[in-house]
Design a protein around this motif. Structure first.
Motif, short mmCIF file in Angstrom:
data_model
loop_
_atom_site.label_atom_id
_atom_site.label_comp_id
_atom_site.label_asym_id
_atom_site.label_seq_id
_atom_site.Cartn_x
_atom_site.Cartn_y
_atom_site.Cartn_z
N ARG A 866 44.31 44.50 41.68
CA ARG A 866 42.89 44.87 41.80
C ARG A 866 42.12 44.46 40.54
O ARG A 866 40.99 44.01 40.62
CB ARG A 866 42.75 46.38 42.04
N ARG A 869 41.35 40.72 40.72
CA ARG A 869 40.22 40.42 41.61
C ARG A 869 38.90 40.87 41.00
O ARG A 869 37.87 40.17 41.08
CB ARG A 869 40.44 41.07 42.97
N ALA A 870 38.91 42.03 40.38
CA ALA A 870 37.67 42.58 39.81
C ALA A 870 37.16 41.71 38.66
O ALA A 870 35.94 41.48 38.53
CB ALA A 870 37.89 44.01 39.34
N ARG A 872 37.77 38.49 38.22
CA ARG A 872 37.31 37.23 38.79
C ARG A 872 35.90 37.41 39.38
O ARG A 872 35.03 36.55 39.22
CB ARG A 872 38.28 36.77 39.87
N HIS A 873 35.71 38.53 40.05
CA HIS A 873 34.39 38.81 40.63
C HIS A 873 33.35 39.01 39.54
O HIS A 873 32.22 38.49 39.62
CB HIS A 873 34.48 40.07 41.51
N ALA A 874 33.71 39.71 38.46
CA ALA A 874 32.75 39.99 37.38
C ALA A 874 32.31 38.71 36.70
O ALA A 874 31.16 38.59 36.24
CB ALA A 874 33.40 40.94 36.36
N SER A 875 33.22 37.72 36.61
CA SER A 875 32.88 36.47 35.93
C SER A 875 31.77 35.71 36.66
O SER A 875 31.12 34.84 36.08
CB SER A 875 34.12 35.59 35.80
N ARG A 876 31.58 36.04 37.95
CA ARG A 876 30.54 35.37 38.73
C ARG A 876 29.24 36.18 38.79
O ARG A 876 28.26 35.76 39.40
CB ARG A 876 31.05 35.10 40.15
N MET A 877 29.25 37.35 38.15
CA MET A 877 28.08 38.23 38.22
C MET A 877 27.10 37.94 37.10
O MET A 877 27.43 37.32 36.08
CB MET A 877 28.54 39.70 38.13
N ARG A 883 29.36 46.53 36.21
CA ARG A 883 30.70 46.14 36.71
C ARG A 883 31.35 47.35 37.36
O ARG A 883 32.28 47.95 36.84
CB ARG A 883 31.56 45.62 35.58
N ASP A 885 33.30 47.80 40.01
CA ASP A 885 34.72 47.71 40.36
C ASP A 885 35.61 47.90 39.13
O ASP A 885 36.61 48.63 39.18
CB ASP A 885 35.03 46.36 41.00
N GLU A 1166 33.69 42.85 30.94
CA GLU A 1166 34.94 42.09 31.03
C GLU A 1166 35.14 41.15 29.85
O GLU A 1166 36.27 40.82 29.49
CB GLU A 1166 35.03 41.30 32.35
#
Length: 1176
Positions: A866, A869-870, A872-877, A883, A885, A1166
């Motif tokens: 988890r 994934r979190a 990786r998702h944060a890097s695109r935010m 953040r 997640d 992150e």
């Protein structure tokens, strides 16, 4: 010419002799020339050695006055009285059978009277002339002479006059030689009898103390030997005894010893030709081994001894002897190989026979040195049989079998398996369709592919193996002697094995093997499909196979093992006690049949533990469990079995002990660690050690399971020791050669120096073996590495005998490890299938246990995924977005993991806020950002609940030993020097451009105190060589570049430079004790190895290992545009106040803590969490 004619003399020089054949064909010690006057010998040359071309070079001379009347000869000068009757001159060539003191005059080769006058002799002028003799063996012996006039006689010529001794022994010896020569020409037994009689009379006159006794023995023995060879005498044993007695009287360095050695070999080989006595050919080989070095090249003795009827006959005879794996047998094989010098046509065969003997001894003793040496010889055999050689395919096959079956099974090195397949493929290529032995290569290649399939599971290997077996089967039609073996290989189904059995009726030499294989197939099918009929039939077949093997059959114990295992399987199904009792009895029989150090005793212990464990599981009788454990112990500690098998056994011991709650569980874990450590120590490079460790994938969790076991046994100190020992093997094996020895130098400087020198040599040998691609060279390097390692281990053992050094380089005890907590507690986080726990190692006293009861290993695995994934998702935010997640996950880490630990730190240890703590995570914990644990809660007064980094200054350490070592190295500190290395333009294919690198380097440059030596390397200068040089020459390093963690090959993890990568291996190979601090502003520099997750193998740990005491690394990808904010804040705190110019690497953790707090509004969560501190 001046001077009186009465004083003029002739100097006669004997230059050389040619075509010098001995009439009796006996081997002479040398040849000499004599000049006789009438019946008296007036002069004798030196005894010259006969060359391989049947010639002798003398260069001796005699000086003679103009003939008048004989007066005598003194020191080579012959004098005469005045007389009308001139004497008769004659020249003789004789063979001497003694190089030292002569017995008799030897054997006549040629005799010639000089009928020419004085003036005629001088007519040749200064030119040499030839004197020819009557033919011997079809050729005319000749002498080359030279006659010159000299003004006066002198005594400077080297040869001495030698008047014939008129004694009985001389006459009898010469008569014997004459009769023996006549016998050799005529084959008349009467001449032989006469010769023997003469020689026997001489021997009777020479007691053992007589100086001519050895010569008399030899003369008699040689005559008797030739009579035996021609079937005129039958008693060869007495003849050999005579030769032995003569040899005994001619010790080392005696001039006649070579000839005595030759004579004895001749007698032994003749007896071998007629009686085929193996001891004769063995002894002959030993004698030739001594003889040949004593025979100079170009001599007649050398040419005969080294010829087809000499040593070649002995070599062929030895090569025909059966394999003998005893020390004496292998010694003989070594002797034979030394007789076959490089270039000898029989060397390949000698190499093959020696390698076969060494391989056989390996199978009996398990000594890997024997197998390695055997492989070395097989490699030479392959080299000596190049493409086009008729034996190349067979040589390739032998080498492949040794690599793919024996060494791979013993050491588990997959390189051996790959090479074996390659060799089998080449052998198959040399045996195309239609070749009589193609089926053989098809089968062997198939077997090796199956072995690789079992190791790696590649479907292509098993598919190809089946295809090869099927082709082999078509080449072995019914009636073919190898059809049963081919069917056994192919037999994926029961009926195929049954067909193989029908081809081996009772009495067939391979019936027992086929029965065993069929039984094994049935046994295997029972294991997979629980078909009880198969098991019963398997047992019956094993019994029949056993009946066909006599008690001393070398493979009997294997069938005993197999039958025992099948009976155990039936017992678990039927619960018939007689089955398990018979199984135990069979194993006891196999133990009685095998020597105490035979490698296969391991399998007897293994089957015994199966039998006792089966009975315990059925009847729950505690003594059976005790006996099962005892056989686990015996099997795993059996010294001659390979480490891989023993490690497997120790692992299953841990499983059984855990399942049944047996008290030996901790012993089993410790045994497993010791075996794995010893196994890895045989590998010379870090990469090969990691590969060897990864092969035991089922044992990855052992360190944590062991620690969990110790915790459950309420032995926290041992738990700390076990987790350290089990998960730090890669680093401890590498760092043992870099252990500081200051204390040892004070206690014993000599031992310290020896230890350091050997450590250096072992390290160099390791690097040498790691860099070579040539497999033969790699084998030699590995053997040299093992030899040096043994010397190093002996030095370590000697050090441990010193007072206060009994635990030198042993796995550290808790008291040693506690030094890691000198400046703050170390928290070990353990994730095992049995429990999840934390152990807090305080500054002093016993460790504290914190059970993490609300989380399991499965939960941690999910949590790790988890987080991935979190992030990786944060890097695109968007940087400003919350953040959510990540915050949820960090709250879980706080609540389930860190809060229970914080409670103990605050309430039990009374640790003050902002104190230093060190986290030592294991397994799944290594991929979770523990330092960022956060409750994300608000207090009633609207203030935030403190997170972990609000409470304490967090650092990580890969192991406790790493932290202890860093503290030890802090004792020596140099004047700080700072280098910033940046590579923002790595080149095509090496990653995107890092646009902020140059500005980051400028920023760092401004923040470093002016008092420190400072340099920057970037752009084209930031190469692999430049970066490594900078790492070695500076105490402080800042790296801004791409970093890449290779999860499959962690030692290939690297920093990206302009030309080549700086790998983790590059860093580990450097010893940089002056280094202090490194900031790794690169991606993935503190992420571990997925294959061996409990070995923290990453770039930051590598820098710490090489000497850096304090390192800032990253857990995932860094955004260089925002990272510079953290970098700027970090160095401001690190060097505050800058004016003071203080550079203290122990401030790094505090500086990073302050920096990440200060940039909360600029840097997303992150990217703050990504930086971690490792070390002091």
């Amino acid at each position: 010419m001046s001077g009186s004619s009465e004083n003029r003399c002739i100097r006669l020089e004997v230059i050389r002799g040619k075509n010098l054949q001995v009439p009796s064909e006996r081997m002479p010690a040398g040849i000499y020339v004599s000049i006789n006057i009438d019946t008296q010998r007036l002069w004798k040359s030196t005894t010259g050695v006969l060359s391989s071309e049947n010639s002798v070079a003398w260069g001796d001379a005699v000086t003679m006055q103009r003939p008048r009347s004989l007066l005598g000869a003194i020191r080579g000068v012959i004098f005469y009285r005045s007389s009308h009757a001139l004497p008769v001159f004659s020249v003789e060539i004789r063979a001497s059978y003694e190089a030292d003191r002569m017995l008799g005059s030897g054997e006549v080769i040629g005799k010639c009277k000089l009928h020419m006058s004085w003036d005629k002799l001088l007519n040749h002028g200064d030119e040499p002339f030839d004197l020819s003799f009557p033919p011997v063996c079809g050729v005319h012996p000749s002498l080359t002479l030279k006659a010159t006039v000299v003004q006066a006689c002198d005594d400077k010529d080297g040869a001495l006059p030698d008047p014939l001794a008129d004694c009985e022994m001389t006459r009898q010896t010469d008569a014997g030689h004459a009769q023996f020569a006549k016998y050799m020409r005529s084959k008349r037994v009467s001449s032989l009898d006469a010769a023997v009689e003469h020689f026997q009379l001489v021997l009777d006159q020479c007691p053992a103390s007589h100086p001519d006794h050895a010569a008399a023995l030899t003369n008699l023995a040689w005559a008797r030997l030739q009579g035996y060879n021609r079937n005129h005498l039958q008693d060869i044993d007495t003849t050999i005894s005579l030769f032995r007695d003569a040899l005994a009287l001619r010790p080392q360095c005696h001039p006649d010893r070579p000839l005595s050695l030759y004579n004895l070999t001749e007698a032994l080989t003749w007896r071998h030709k007629k009686r085929s006595i193996a001891t004769d050919i063995r002894e002959s080989a030993q004698l030739y081994h001594e003889l040949l070095p004593l025979c100079p090249e170009g001599t007649y003795l050398r040419s005969i001894a080294a010829g087809k009827n000499g040593v070649d006959y002995v070599i062929v005879g030895c090569n025909k002897l059966p394999t003998d794996a005893s020390d004496e047998g292998i010694c003989l094989r070594r002797v034979v190989l030394e007789l076959c010098l490089v270039g000898h046509q029989r060397r390949p065969r000698a190499l093959d026979r020696l390698s076969n003997a060494l391989e056989s001894r390996f199978l009996q003793s398990g000594d890997i040195d024997d197998l390695d040496e055997s492989i070395q010889f097989l490699r030479e055999t392959v080299f000596l049989c190049p493409e086009g050689h008729t034996n190349r395919a067979g040589c390739l096959n032998n080498l492949a079998v040794s690599l793919g079956f024996y060494r791979f099974d013993h050491q588990g090195n997959s390189n051996d398996l790959d090479e074996a397949i390659s060799l089998h493929e080449e052998a198959l290529h040399l045996r195309p369709v239609g070749h009589k032995s193609r089926y053989f290569s098809l089968g062997n290649l198939g077997l090796t592919l199956v072995a690789r399939f079992n190791k790696r599971g590649a479907r292509d290997d098993i598919t190809r193996a089946i295809s090869l077996y099927r082709e082999a089967l078509t080449l072995c039609p019914p009636g073919h002697p190898r059809r049963d073996t081919t069917l056994n290989n192919l037999a994926l189904a029961l009926d195929t094995y049954r067909e193989a059995l029908t081809l081996c009726p009772p009495g067939h030499p391979r019936r027992d093997t086929t029965l065993n294989n069929l039984a094994l197939a049935l046994d295997t099918r029972y294991d997979k499909f629980d078909v009880s009929e198969d098991l019963n039939e398997a047992i019956n077949l094993y019994r029949e196979s056993l009946r066909l093997k006599v008690l001393d059959h070398p493979g009997r114990h294997v069938t005993l093992h197999n039958l025992s295992s099948a009976l155990c399987s039936r017992f678990t199904h039927t619960r018939k006690n007689e089955d398990v009792e018979e199984a135990i009895d069979l194993c006891q029989q196999s133990l009685e049949a095998l020597p105490s150090l035979h490698p296969d005793r391991y399998f007897s212990y293994m089957r015994l533990h199966e039998a006792y464990l089966s009975r315990y599981q059925a009847q729950l009788n505690p003594p059976d469990l005790l006996l099962a454990v005892e056989n686990f112990r015996l099997a795993s500690r059996h010294p001659t079995q390979g480490f891989p098998e023993r490690i497997v056994m120790a692992y299953y011991w841990t499983v059984v002990a855990e399942q049944h709650g047996h008290a030996s569980a901790l012993e089993a874990y410790t045994t497993c660690f010791e075996l794995l450590d010893a196994h890895l120590a045989t590998r010379s490079s870090a990469t090969s050690r990691r590969e060897a460790a990864a092969a035991f994938h089922y044992a990855r969790t052992l360190p944590l399971d062991a620690a969990s076991c110790a915790i459950r046994c309420d032995n926290l100190r041992h738990a700390v020791e076990l987790v350290e020992q089990g998960r730090g093997q890669q680093w401890s094996l590498a760092s043992r050669l870099k252990t500081p020895v200051e204390d040892l130098e004070s206690a014993n400087a000599t031992l310290a120096h020896n230890y350091l020198e050997l450590s250096k040599r072992v390290s160099n040998a390791a690097q040498s073996s790691a860099t070579t691609a040539d497999r033969a060279a790699a084998d030699r390097a590995a053997t040299e590495y093992r030899r040096l390692t043994r010397r190093w281990e002996a030095a370590v053992a000697e050090i441990r005998n010193l007072k206060d050094f009994s635990r030198f380089l042993l796995p550290p005890a808790y008291e040693d490890l506690q030094a890691a907590a000198r400046h703050g507690p170390v928290i070990i986080l353990i994730a095992s299938e049995y429990s999840c726990d934390a152990i807090i190692v305080p500054t002093s006293g016993d460790p504290h246990h914190v059970p993490l009861t609300s989380i399991s290993l499965a939960d941690l695995t999910i949590l790790k995924d988890r987080f991935t994934r979190a992030i990786r998702h944060a890097s695109r935010m968007n940087p400003k977005e919350t953040r959510t997640d990540l915050m949820v996950l960090l709250r879980i880490v706080w609540k389930e993991v860190m809060l229970p630990i914080v409670n103990v730190l605050e309430n039990v240890l009374k640790l003050k806020r902002h104190s230093r703590i060190w986290l030592c995570p294991t397994a799944a914990f290594t991929s979770i950002p523990l330092h960022a644990a956060h409750p994300f809660l608000t207090k009633p007064d609207r203030s935030n609940e403190p997170c972990l980094e609000d409470l304490y200054v967090c650092s990580y350490t890969p192991t406790l030993s790493a932290l202890v070592r860093s503290r030890q190295l802090m004792k020596k500190r140099d004047t700080p020097s700072f280098v910033a290395i940046g590579q923002g333009q790595p080149g095509a294919g090496k990653g995107k451009a890092l646009l902020a690198v140059d500005s980051e380097l400028e920023l760092v440059h401004k923040l470093v105190p002016a008092t420190a030596s400072h340099s920057t390397i970037s752009g084209d200068a930031a190469t692999r060589a430049g970066a490594l040089k900078a790492l070695e020459e500076n105490t402080w390093v800042h790296l801004a570049c791409h970093g890449n963690q290779d999860p499959a090959q962690p030692y290939h993890s690297h920093f990206v430079m302009r030309d080549e990568h700086v790998t983790l291996l590059d860093i580990m190979e450097r010893d940089i004790p002056r280094a202090e601090f490194a900031f790794l502003s690169a991606c993935h520099t503190a992420v571990g190895d997925k294959e061996t997750p409990d070995e923290v193998v990453h770039l930051a740990a590598g820098l710490q290992f090489s000497g850096f005491k304090s390192v800032v690394g990253t857990l995932w990808e860094v955004n260089d545009s925002v990272a510079k904010h953290v970098v700027e804040a970090f160095y401001k705190y690190m060097f505050h106040p800058k004016e003071a110019g203080v550079m203290d690497c122990t401030k790094a953790a505090w500086a990073l803590n302050c920096a990440t707090h200060s940039v909360k509004t600029k840097v997303p969560l992150e990217q703050r969490m990504v930086f971690v501190h490792i070390g002091v």
